[in-house]
Design an enzyme around this catalytic site. Structure first.
Site, PDB file in Angstrom:
ATOM      1  N   TYR A   1     -66.555  13.263 -27.499  1.00  0.00           N
ATOM      2  CA  TYR A   1     -66.248  15.178 -27.470  1.00  0.00           C
ATOM      3  C   TYR A   1     -65.278  15.669 -28.911  1.00  0.00           C
ATOM      4  O   TYR A   1     -65.470  16.071 -29.748  1.00  0.00           O
ATOM      5  CB  TYR A   1     -65.703  15.329 -26.477  1.00  0.00           C
TER       6      TYR A   1
ATOM      7  N   ASP B   1     -79.213  31.383 -26.328  1.00  0.00           N
ATOM      8  CA  ASP B   1     -78.777  29.806 -25.743  1.00  0.00           C
ATOM      9  C   ASP B   1     -80.450  28.362 -25.381  1.00  0.00           C
ATOM     10  O   ASP B   1     -81.087  29.737 -25.438  1.00  0.00           O
ATOM     11  CB  ASP B   1     -78.443  30.448 -24.788  1.00  0.00           C
TER      12      ASP B   1
ATOM     13  N   VAL C   1     -60.930  22.089 -13.054  1.00  0.00           N
ATOM     14  CA  VAL C   1     -59.775  22.437 -11.570  1.00  0.00           C
ATOM     15  C   VAL C   1     -60.120  22.765 -10.702  1.00  0.00           C
ATOM     16  O   VAL C   1     -60.406  23.077  -9.601  1.00  0.00           O
ATOM     17  CB  VAL C   1     -58.464  21.236 -12.402  1.00  0.00           C
TER      18      VAL C   1
ATOM     19  N   LEU D   1     -70.515  28.452 -30.359  1.00  0.00           N
ATOM     20  CA  LEU D   1     -70.266  28.350 -28.577  1.00  0.00           C
ATOM     21  C   LEU D   1     -71.247  26.915 -27.956  1.00  0.00           C
ATOM     22  O   LEU D   1     -70.602  26.528 -27.743  1.00  0.00           O
ATOM     23  CB  LEU D   1     -69.586  28.807 -28.042  1.00  0.00           C
TER      24      LEU D   1
HETATM   25  C1  UD2 Z   1     -59.692  18.793 -20.064  1.00  0.00           C
HETATM   26  C2  UD2 Z   1     -61.368  18.595 -20.098  1.00  0.00           C
HETATM   27  C3  UD2 Z   1     -61.078  17.315 -20.585  1.00  0.00           C
HETATM   28  C4  UD2 Z   1     -60.854  16.697 -21.533  1.00  0.00           C
HETATM   29  C5  UD2 Z   1     -59.886  16.902 -21.165  1.00  0.00           C
HETATM   30  C6  UD2 Z   1     -58.696  16.436 -23.033  1.00  0.00           C
HETATM   31  C7  UD2 Z   1     -62.252  20.186 -19.271  1.00  0.00           C
HETATM   32  C8  UD2 Z   1     -62.796  20.510 -17.353  1.00  0.00           C
HETATM   33  N1  UD2 Z   1     -61.781  18.785 -19.542  1.00  0.00           N
HETATM   34  O1  UD2 Z   1     -59.676  17.564 -18.719  1.00  0.00           O
HETATM   35  O2  UD2 Z   1     -63.084  17.201 -20.882  1.00  0.00           O
HETATM   36  O3  UD2 Z   1     -60.804  17.505 -22.507  1.00  0.00           O
HETATM   37  O4  UD2 Z   1     -58.606  18.383 -21.410  1.00  0.00           O
HETATM   38  O5  UD2 Z   1     -57.169  16.588 -22.990  1.00  0.00           O
HETATM   39  O6  UD2 Z   1     -61.708  20.882 -18.815  1.00  0.00           O
HETATM   40  N2  UD2 Z   1     -57.697  17.039 -10.973  1.00  0.00           N
HETATM   41  C9  UD2 Z   1     -57.564  17.412 -10.091  1.00  0.00           C
HETATM   42  N3  UD2 Z   1     -58.836  18.021  -8.793  1.00  0.00           N
HETATM   43  C10 UD2 Z   1     -60.035  17.202  -9.325  1.00  0.00           C
HETATM   44  C11 UD2 Z   1     -60.672  17.813 -10.636  1.00  0.00           C
HETATM   45  C12 UD2 Z   1     -58.836  17.670 -11.468  1.00  0.00           C
HETATM   46  O7  UD2 Z   1     -56.365  17.270  -9.429  1.00  0.00           O
HETATM   47  O8  UD2 Z   1     -60.562  17.763  -7.776  1.00  0.00           O
HETATM   48  C13 UD2 Z   1     -56.385  17.505 -11.445  1.00  0.00           C
HETATM   49  C14 UD2 Z   1     -57.091  15.755 -13.072  1.00  0.00           C
HETATM   50  O9  UD2 Z   1     -56.429  15.161 -13.007  1.00  0.00           O
HETATM   51  C15 UD2 Z   1     -55.981  16.952 -13.833  1.00  0.00           C
HETATM   52  C16 UD2 Z   1     -56.490  18.354 -13.563  1.00  0.00           C
HETATM   53  O10 UD2 Z   1     -56.911  18.496 -12.647  1.00  0.00           O
HETATM   54  O11 UD2 Z   1     -54.567  16.455 -14.267  1.00  0.00           O
HETATM   55  C17 UD2 Z   1     -56.498  18.636 -14.850  1.00  0.00           C
HETATM   56  O12 UD2 Z   1     -57.704  18.296 -14.785  1.00  0.00           O
HETATM   57  P1  UD2 Z   1     -59.466  19.147 -16.004  1.00  0.00           P
HETATM   58  O13 UD2 Z   1     -60.296  17.976 -16.136  1.00  0.00           O
HETATM   59  O14 UD2 Z   1     -59.449  20.584 -15.369  1.00  0.00           O
HETATM   60  O15 UD2 Z   1     -58.588  19.748 -17.231  1.00  0.00           O
HETATM   61  P2  UD2 Z   1     -57.775  17.885 -18.060  1.00  0.00           P
HETATM   62  O16 UD2 Z   1     -56.969  18.660 -19.118  1.00  0.00           O
HETATM   63  O17 UD2 Z   1     -57.864  17.197 -17.412  1.00  0.00           O
END
Ligand code: UD2
Length: 316
Positions: free
Chosen positions: A148, A33, A192, A80
């Site tokens: 990405y 790493d 999240v 990774l």
């Molecule tokens: C994931 C990836 C993102 C991208 C995306 C593509 C992660 C962390 N994020 O996003 O980089 O690859 O997939 O599909 O792997 N949320 C809240 N409050 C918070 C944070 C998030 O409500 O404080 C919501 C956010 O708006 C979303 C859900 O939680 O609706 C999941 O958010 P996330 O960032 O963990 O993951 P995601 O699937 O949106």
């Protein structure tokens, strides 16, 4: 001669758990790493094992990598190391291309040159994009919507092209929403569950973007580490792309009701505008990896969240 396995990005969230899984199976692991986003503390357990070799190196440093391949004659590589932030890939698409595509291709060529048969590559469900029909199946046409996702997809294509051309065993794993101990909660774009856990543990309110009805296929990092390990060790395998998911969708409102069991006195969640570009539902079909490796996620979401929130899911 005992088998040696290389894990790049070993000090990361998924990397450190994967190293521990491989060590737990009695394998010798060389973990590298550059600590750009990984943390050496994540490897505290691993470094106490005589079967683990820690190397501070950049997976893009060709001389360093070549020396490791020459010294250890790896039986398999789990790659990774990556630029892991989607927002960062928008800010610096050149760096994203280098870290997520160019380096993966180089590692594939090192595998070929040093007769390392198996390369397991960390891809992402992000390659599907938001317009895909659910559940996401590997046969669907990918529609990357970020630099990405584009680089991860391009790397899949290169590796599978080398698999077809040169007989490399290339297993591209498309991770869905991975959660668990050691996930960094610091950025607003962190996973999240890492953000929510951190805030609940500090007695702070969490913010839900949108109405909380959005769903994700959350998979524990412990299951992901096992998927990585099985992909590295399993026989026989077929080169290809494989979802790493549970096949179950959980809404943020469901997530909050589990947190409420754990943090009964927590302040109520605050709801605000949905994020621009947010995906409403994300769900994977786990059957392809299940068919090949008999892999199945076996930690229930509720159990995984309890372990994370109560700190018993592994060393943080
Ligand atoms: C994931 C990836 C993102 C991208 C995306 C593509 C992660 C962390 N994020 O996003 O980089 O690859 O997939 O599909 O792997 N949320 C809240 N409050 C918070 C944070 C998030 O409500 O404080 C919501 C956010 O708006 C979303 C859900 O939680 O609706 C999941 O958010 P996330 O960032 O963990 O993951 P995601 O699937 O949106």
């Amino acid at each position: 001669m005992a088998s040696n396995y290389l894990v790049t990005g070993a000090a990361g969230f998924i990397g450190s758990h994967s190293v521990e899984w491989l060590l737990g199976q009695g394998h010798a692991v060389i973990g590298i790493d550059n600590l750009r986003t990984g943390h050496l503390e994540n490897l505290a357990n691993a470094r106490s094992s005589p079967n683990f070799e820690w190397v501070l190196a950049d997976a893009g440093d060709e001389a360093a990598m070549r020396a490791l391949f020459a010294q250890y004659h790896f039986s398999g590589v789990l790659h990774l190391a990556a630029l892991v932030s989607v927002p960062e890939s928008f800010r610096d698409p050149g760096l994203n291309c280098h870290l997520n595509l160019v380096i993966a291709e180089r590692i594939a060529r090192l595998c070929l040159e040093f007769d390392c048969k198996r390369l397991v590559f960390a891809s992402s469900a992000a390659v599907y994009g938001s317009a895909a029909t659910l559940p996401n199946r590997e046969s669907a046409a990918p529609q990357p919507q970020s630099p990405y996702a584009a680089a991860k997809l391009a790397a899949e294509v290169m590796l599978l092209g080398y698999a077809a051309s040169f007989g490399l065993e290339a297993i591209c794993l498309r991770y869905f929403n991975v959660y668990g101990p050691r996930q960094d909660p610091k950025s607003p774009y962190s996973g999240v569950l890492s953000i929510f856990t951190d805030r609940f543990q500090r007695g702070l309110p969490v913010t839900v973007y949108g109405d909380g009805g959005q769903t994700r296929d959350f998979i524990s990092v412990r299951d992901v580490a096992r998927a990585n390990g099985q992909a590295l060790l399993g026989h026989p395998v077929v080169s290809g792309r494989y979802n790493v998911c549970t096949g179950l969708g959980v809404s943020l409102n469901d997530v909050l009701s589990i947190y409420r069991e754990i943090f009964a006195t927590a302040p109520p969640a605050e709801y605000s505008e949905a994020r621009v570009g947010d995906i409403r539902h994300s769900l994977g079909d786990p059957s392809l990896l299940n068919n090949m490796l008999k892999f199945q996620a076996n930690l229930s979401f509720s159990q995984g969240l309890h372990e994370l929130a109560l700190g018993s899911g592994g060393v943080k």
